[in-house]
Design a protein around this motif. Sequence first.
Motif, PDB file in Angstrom:
ATOM      1  N   ASP A   1       6.052  -0.664   5.423  1.00  0.00           N
ATOM      2  CA  ASP A   1       5.989  -0.477   6.877  1.00  0.00           C
ATOM      3  C   ASP A   1       5.062  -1.500   7.530  1.00  0.00           C
ATOM      4  OD1 ASP A   1       3.396   0.404   6.358  1.00  0.00           O
ATOM      5  OD2 ASP A   1       3.788   2.498   6.841  1.00  0.00           O
ATOM      6  N   GLY A   2       4.487  -2.411   6.695  1.00  0.00           N
ATOM      7  CA  GLY A   2       3.644  -3.483   7.214  1.00  0.00           C
ATOM      8  C   GLY A   2       2.180  -3.125   7.358  1.00  0.00           C
ATOM      9  N   THR A   3       1.789  -1.931   6.945  1.00  0.00           N
ATOM     10  CA  THR A   3       0.404  -1.514   7.092  1.00  0.00           C
ATOM     11  C   THR A   3      -0.288  -1.358   5.744  1.00  0.00           C
ATOM     12  OG1 THR A   3       0.801   0.887   7.008  1.00  0.00           O
ATOM     13  CG2 THR A   3       1.017  -0.201   9.159  1.00  0.00           C
ATOM     14  N   VAL A   4      -1.605  -1.437   5.803  1.00  0.00           N
ATOM     15  CA  VAL A   4      -2.474  -1.014   4.704  1.00  0.00           C
ATOM     16  C   VAL A   4      -3.289   0.159   5.218  1.00  0.00           C
ATOM     17  CG1 VAL A   4      -4.529  -1.613   3.363  1.00  0.00           C
ATOM     18  CG2 VAL A   4      -2.630  -3.209   3.491  1.00  0.00           C
ATOM     19  N   ARG A   5      -3.362   1.197   4.398  1.00  0.00           N
ATOM     20  CA  ARG A   5      -4.195   2.350   4.730  1.00  0.00           C
ATOM     21  C   ARG A   5      -5.278   2.496   3.675  1.00  0.00           C
ATOM     22  NH1 ARG A   5      -2.070   6.285   8.437  1.00  0.00           N
ATOM     23  NH2 ARG A   5      -0.135   5.515   9.376  1.00  0.00           N
ATOM     24  N   VAL A   6      -6.479   2.808   4.135  1.00  0.00           N
ATOM     25  CA  VAL A   6      -7.596   3.072   3.235  1.00  0.00           C
ATOM     26  C   VAL A   6      -7.880   4.567   3.267  1.00  0.00           C
ATOM     27  CG1 VAL A   6     -10.022   2.619   2.724  1.00  0.00           C
ATOM     28  CG2 VAL A   6      -8.565   0.765   3.595  1.00  0.00           C
ATOM     29  N   TRP A   7      -7.990   5.151   2.074  1.00  0.00           N
ATOM     30  CA  TRP A   7      -8.133   6.594   1.935  1.00  0.00           C
ATOM     31  C   TRP A   7      -9.474   6.934   1.301  1.00  0.00           C
ATOM     32  CZ3 TRP A   7      -3.755   9.014   3.839  1.00  0.00           C
ATOM     33  CH2 TRP A   7      -2.596   8.221   3.928  1.00  0.00           C
ATOM     34  N   ASP A   8     -10.136   7.965   1.842  1.00  0.00           N
ATOM     35  CA  ASP A   8     -11.348   8.512   1.249  1.00  0.00           C
ATOM     36  C   ASP A   8     -10.923   9.533   0.202  1.00  0.00           C
ATOM     37  OD1 ASP A   8     -13.523  10.563   0.926  1.00  0.00           O
ATOM     38  OD2 ASP A   8     -14.582   9.229   2.294  1.00  0.00           O
ATOM     39  N   VAL A   9     -11.236   9.258  -1.060  1.00  0.00           N
ATOM     40  CA  VAL A   9     -10.734  10.093  -2.158  1.00  0.00           C
ATOM     41  C   VAL A   9     -11.341  11.494  -2.114  1.00  0.00           C
ATOM     42  CG1 VAL A   9     -10.599  10.331  -4.664  1.00  0.00           C
ATOM     43  CG2 VAL A   9     -10.303   8.080  -3.606  1.00  0.00           C
ATOM     44  N   LYS A  10     -12.631  11.576  -1.888  1.00  0.00           N
ATOM     45  CA  LYS A  10     -13.292  12.885  -1.909  1.00  0.00           C
ATOM     46  C   LYS A  10     -12.827  13.757  -0.749  1.00  0.00           C
ATOM     47  CE  LYS A  10     -17.436  13.018  -3.384  1.00  0.00           C
ATOM     48  NZ  LYS A  10     -18.921  12.849  -3.547  1.00  0.00           N
ATOM     49  N   ARG A  11     -12.733  13.159   0.444  1.00  0.00           N
ATOM     50  CA  ARG A  11     -12.327  13.932   1.624  1.00  0.00           C
ATOM     51  C   ARG A  11     -10.809  14.018   1.784  1.00  0.00           C
ATOM     52  NH1 ARG A  11     -15.115  11.663   6.744  1.00  0.00           N
ATOM     53  NH2 ARG A  11     -14.837   9.643   5.708  1.00  0.00           N
ATOM     54  N   ARG A  12     -10.090  13.280   0.950  1.00  0.00           N
ATOM     55  CA  ARG A  12      -8.632  13.305   0.965  1.00  0.00           C
ATOM     56  C   ARG A  12      -8.076  12.984   2.361  1.00  0.00           C
ATOM     57  NH1 ARG A  12      -9.308  13.694  -4.079  1.00  0.00           N
ATOM     58  NH2 ARG A  12      -8.077  15.079  -5.414  1.00  0.00           N
ATOM     59  N   LYS A  13      -8.601  11.904   2.979  1.00  0.00           N
ATOM     60  CA  LYS A  13      -8.117  11.576   4.319  1.00  0.00           C
ATOM     61  C   LYS A  13      -8.060  10.068   4.529  1.00  0.00           C
ATOM     62  CE  LYS A  13     -10.794  12.078   7.861  1.00  0.00           C
ATOM     63  NZ  LYS A  13     -11.663  12.643   8.910  1.00  0.00           N
ATOM     64  N   ASN A  14      -7.216   9.664   5.465  1.00  0.00           N
ATOM     65  CA  ASN A  14      -7.058   8.270   5.863  1.00  0.00           C
ATOM     66  C   ASN A  14      -8.216   7.888   6.783  1.00  0.00           C
ATOM     67  OD1 ASN A  14      -4.668   6.516   7.976  1.00  0.00           O
ATOM     68  ND2 ASN A  14      -5.993   5.707   6.406  1.00  0.00           N
ATOM     69  N   ILE A  15      -8.963   6.841   6.408  1.00  0.00           N
ATOM     70  CA  ILE A  15     -10.111   6.453   7.221  1.00  0.00           C
ATOM     71  C   ILE A  15      -9.932   5.097   7.893  1.00  0.00           C
ATOM     72  CG2 ILE A  15     -11.751   7.863   5.931  1.00  0.00           C
ATOM     73  CD1 ILE A  15     -12.553   5.336   4.373  1.00  0.00           C
TER      74      ILE A  15
ATOM     75  N   GLU B   1       6.427  -6.643   5.308  1.00  0.00           N
ATOM     76  CA  GLU B   1       6.271  -5.739   4.165  1.00  0.00           C
ATOM     77  C   GLU B   1       5.050  -6.165   3.371  1.00  0.00           C
ATOM     78  OE1 GLU B   1       9.968  -6.482   2.259  1.00  0.00           O
ATOM     79  OE2 GLU B   1      11.106  -5.062   3.488  1.00  0.00           O
ATOM     80  N   VAL B   2       4.196  -5.220   3.012  1.00  0.00           N
ATOM     81  CA  VAL B   2       3.027  -5.518   2.184  1.00  0.00           C
ATOM     82  C   VAL B   2       3.431  -5.363   0.718  1.00  0.00           C
ATOM     83  CG1 VAL B   2       0.662  -4.895   1.595  1.00  0.00           C
ATOM     84  CG2 VAL B   2       1.436  -4.738   3.978  1.00  0.00           C
TER      85      VAL B   2
END
Length: 245
Positions: free
Chosen positions: A127-141, A150-151
Amino acid sequence: MSSSTSKTPAIAPSQTMRGHTDWVMGVAHLAGERRIITCSMDGLLRLWALKSGTQIGEDWRDEYDGMFSMALSPNGEIVASGCGDGKVRLWDVETKKVTGKWTGHTRLVWALCWSADGERVASGSWDGTVRVWDVKRRKNILTIKTGHKEVWAVTYSPDSSKFATGGDDENAVKIWDAKTGELLNTIKHDGIVYCLAWTSDGKKLISGSYGPIRIFDTATWQQIVVIEGHTHVVSAISLSTRLIL
């Protein structure tokens, strides 16, 4: 006049693992153990014994969505998988069960990378994006619209302060600040960038595209080496811990 042709001798595999019914898209080696985990477009993860070549236990299953990428956490306890439905799934290596599902990408997740401390996962999607996720909080930051259509690749620097992305449309490697998402540098390529690898000292970044492999000095972002030989897409790069460049 006679001529002779030298050929590289064929190397026979020590084992052949059979079981997946579609393309195998990723392999992770469990450190200190003779076991590997594979993911496939058939939607399954499998655990294998390297010595015997046999599968250990049952398939790891969730919803039937093809897997296109996987990455093992630095402590070897969690596998992240990127799926065709745009989800990133977290799997417990011991229980082989899904412990988390991250949603947000709208197309398949082709690339995954853990930060060195195991606290973040970066996912790259078609989709052309990079998302960074917080593993402990289980959320997209953090979500970055990369400019790539496309990445195809994402990799953290060894100190986790930056990450690099590769993709198409804008055929380039892009360097990003891992905390703010600021674009720090763009390194143009002749074609799609399919894979990336950072040396363990952080001083060099290596890219695979169509044909040559390129090596860049991360202090200047200047190309310092071009490795020729491949005549088609370079889709994977792996570095020895003893690599000296």
